[in-house]
Design an enzyme around this catalytic site. Structure first.
Site, mmCIF file in Angstrom:
data_model
loop_
_atom_site.group_PDB
_atom_site.id
_atom_site.type_symbol
_atom_site.label_atom_id
_atom_site.label_comp_id
_atom_site.label_asym_id
_atom_site.label_seq_id
_atom_site.Cartn_x
_atom_site.Cartn_y
_atom_site.Cartn_z
ATOM 1 C CB THR A 198 -14.301 -0.380 2.187
ATOM 2 O OG1 THR A 198 -14.611 0.456 1.064
ATOM 3 C CG2 THR A 198 -14.520 -1.835 1.801
ATOM 4 C CG ASP B 124 2.114 6.027 -5.121
ATOM 5 O OD1 ASP B 124 1.281 5.615 -5.966
ATOM 6 O OD2 ASP B 124 2.210 7.225 -4.808
ATOM 7 C CB VAL B 125 -0.410 1.254 -7.630
ATOM 8 C CG1 VAL B 125 -0.528 0.115 -6.635
ATOM 9 C CG2 VAL B 125 -1.567 2.252 -7.488
ATOM 10 C CG ASP C 49 -2.178 0.814 1.051
ATOM 11 O OD1 ASP C 49 -3.256 0.214 0.911
ATOM 12 O OD2 ASP C 49 -2.098 2.065 1.016
ATOM 13 C CE1 TYR D 31 -13.690 4.073 -8.281
ATOM 14 C CE2 TYR D 31 -15.965 3.556 -8.862
ATOM 15 C CZ TYR D 31 -14.787 3.230 -8.212
ATOM 16 O OH TYR D 31 -14.709 2.048 -7.491
ATOM 17 C CE LYS E 113 -12.186 1.070 -9.717
ATOM 18 N NZ LYS E 113 -11.158 0.183 -9.158
HETATM 19 N N1 LIG Z 1 -15.986 -0.014 -1.601
HETATM 20 C C1 LIG Z 1 -16.738 -0.054 -2.682
HETATM 21 O O1 LIG Z 1 -17.948 0.227 -2.627
HETATM 22 C C2 LIG Z 1 -16.163 -0.470 -4.005
HETATM 23 C C3 LIG Z 1 -17.041 -0.808 -5.034
HETATM 24 C C4 LIG Z 1 -16.528 -1.190 -6.261
HETATM 25 C C5 LIG Z 1 -15.161 -1.230 -6.459
HETATM 26 N N2 LIG Z 1 -14.331 -0.891 -5.456
HETATM 27 C C6 LIG Z 1 -12.897 -0.933 -5.726
HETATM 28 O O2 LIG Z 1 -12.265 -1.794 -4.810
HETATM 29 C C7 LIG Z 1 -10.911 -1.389 -4.615
HETATM 30 C C8 LIG Z 1 -10.644 -1.297 -3.121
HETATM 31 O O3 LIG Z 1 -11.489 -0.299 -2.579
HETATM 32 P P1 LIG Z 1 -11.901 -0.301 -1.046
HETATM 33 O O4 LIG Z 1 -13.341 -0.176 -0.980
HETATM 34 O O5 LIG Z 1 -11.200 -1.404 -0.354
HETATM 35 O O6 LIG Z 1 -11.287 1.137 -0.643
HETATM 36 P P2 LIG Z 1 -10.417 1.591 0.599
HETATM 37 O O7 LIG Z 1 -10.398 3.065 0.500
HETATM 38 O O8 LIG Z 1 -10.895 0.941 1.837
HETATM 39 O O9 LIG Z 1 -8.968 0.999 0.270
HETATM 40 C C9 LIG Z 1 -8.208 1.481 -0.801
HETATM 41 C C10 LIG Z 1 -6.747 1.287 -0.471
HETATM 42 O O10 LIG Z 1 -5.993 1.700 -1.620
HETATM 43 C C11 LIG Z 1 -4.872 2.412 -1.156
HETATM 44 N N3 LIG Z 1 -4.375 3.298 -2.197
HETATM 45 C C12 LIG Z 1 -4.964 4.402 -2.712
HETATM 46 N N4 LIG Z 1 -4.150 4.969 -3.618
HETATM 47 C C13 LIG Z 1 -3.033 4.200 -3.672
HETATM 48 C C14 LIG Z 1 -1.826 4.274 -4.405
HETATM 49 N N5 LIG Z 1 -1.569 5.287 -5.263
HETATM 50 N N6 LIG Z 1 -0.911 3.290 -4.245
HETATM 51 C C15 LIG Z 1 -1.142 2.283 -3.371
HETATM 52 N N7 LIG Z 1 -2.235 2.184 -2.614
HETATM 53 C C16 LIG Z 1 -3.177 3.132 -2.770
HETATM 54 C C17 LIG Z 1 -5.364 3.179 0.062
HETATM 55 O O11 LIG Z 1 -4.274 3.586 0.897
HETATM 56 C C18 LIG Z 1 -6.263 2.147 0.707
HETATM 57 O O12 LIG Z 1 -5.555 1.343 1.629
HETATM 58 C C19 LIG Z 1 -10.761 -0.064 -5.348
HETATM 59 O O13 LIG Z 1 -10.135 -0.279 -6.598
HETATM 60 C C20 LIG Z 1 -12.193 0.387 -5.547
HETATM 61 O O14 LIG Z 1 -12.346 1.233 -6.668
HETATM 62 C C21 LIG Z 1 -14.782 -0.516 -4.214
#
Ligand SMILES: NC(=O)c1ccc[n+]([C@@H]2O[C@H](COP(=O)([O-])OP(=O)(O)OC[C@H]3O[C@@H](n4cnc5c(N)ncnc54)[C@H](O)[C@@H]3O)[C@@H](O)[C@H]2O)c1
Length: 256
Positions: free
Chosen positions: A194, A65-66, A43, A157, A161
């Site tokens: 989340t 950092d991705v 992360d 967004y 995706k």
């Molecule tokens: N939560 C939802 O409702 C939902 C729905 C559909 C898709 N998603 C997708 O699921 C994935 C995870 O989301 P989540 O809900 O767990 O969110 P979250 O915010 O709980 O976790 C996201 C994580 O990504 C990390 N992150 C952000 N930018 C980064 C970077 N540049 N380099 C490395 N790490 C980075 C953050 O520090 C965090 O730990 C995401 O791709 C999100 O788009 C989430």
């Protein structure tokens, strides 16, 4: 029952998860470790990744950092030195933000595409450097149900995706046609409870509080991160040996 093989066994496999400090990434670390994989929790939040690794049996943490090509190169070299292989990559790091096409908000577009799209692309490149050599591997890209229909107040967004889903299909064709047993798929969650769901609710604040948003959803509730992780773990396993180049929607009929 003693002597029975577990349905999924990933022991001996090395699995890297991005965005592992929180939410779906964190749940994927737990799910993959539960079936025996050696997990690398990464992360941009190094302390958060460390905390996840600390409570995940056999896991390692690595700051990543991705969006940084250099950080991926450094991570790749560290994995080569430390493990000599990489079998599974879950690209979960992602951010959400609100924007509309008519506002032509290029700063938001660039920020979202840098993390969600370029981050996943660099993750796939790193994974393939190992997996092509091994002839085998599995990659899961976390897309979103938001990729499936227009989202007028989260335009970038949704587009990011959809781009991930398309890259997933192209990458899967590339590896399968090259004769490798490397399966690349995407997972499309609905709203999952989340930290990101809080951002989502803020974007849709017109609907009211988080609880009000939840009640207005056809699903009646948000999904949990582990409900997504279960699908990810399945896709990473040989149980999904004939599934490649596709997306699995995990949204309890919200987009049906
Ligand atoms: N939560 C939802 O409702 C939902 C729905 C559909 C898709 N998603 C997708 O699921 C994935 C995870 O989301 P989540 O809900 O767990 O969110 P979250 O915010 O709980 O976790 C996201 C994580 O990504 C990390 N992150 C952000 N930018 C980064 C970077 N540049 N380099 C490395 N790490 C980075 C953050 O520090 C965090 O730990 C995401 O791709 C999100 O788009 C989430």
């Amino acid at each position: 029952m003693a002597g029975m093989k577990p349905w999924i066994d990933l022991s001996g496999k090395v699995a890297l998860v991005t965005g592992a400090a929180s939410g779906i990434g964190r749940a994927c670390c737990a799910g993959l470790a539960e079936v025996g994989a050696t997990v690398i929790a990464t992360d941009r939040d190094a302390a958060g990744a460390g905390a996840v690794a600390d409570c995940t049996p056999g896991a390692h943490a690595h700051a990543l950092d991705v969006t940084s090509d250099a950080a991926w190169r450094e991570c790749e070299a560290w994995i080569e030195r430390t493990f000599g292989r990489l079998d599974i990559v879950v690209n979960s790091a992602g951010i959400v933000s609100s924007d509309r096409v008519g506002d032509a908000d290029t700063a938001t577009y660039q920020r979202i595409f840098a993390v969600n799209v370029e981050g996943s692309l660099l993750g796939m490149r790193t994974a393939l450097a190992f997996m092509r050599r091994q002839g085998k591997g599995a990659i899961v890209n976390i897309s979103s149900a938001a990729s499936l229909s227009g989202a007028s107040i989260m335009a970038s967004y949704g587009a990011s995706k959809a781009a991930i889903a398309h890259y997933t299909r192209s990458a899967a064709l590339e590896t399968v046609r090259a004769g490798h047993d490397i399966r690349i798929n995407s997972v499309h969650p609905g709203v999952i409870d989340t930290a990101m769901a809080d951002d989502f609710c803020e974007i849709y604040s017109v609907l009211g509080s988080k609880e009000a948003v939840e009640q207005k959803m056809s699903t009646g509730r948000f999904g949990t991160a582990s409900e997504v992780a279960d699908v990810v773990v399945y896709l990473c396993s040989d149980r999904a040996s004939f599934i490649a180049g596709t997306g699995i929607v995990v949204d309890r009929a919200a987009s049906a």
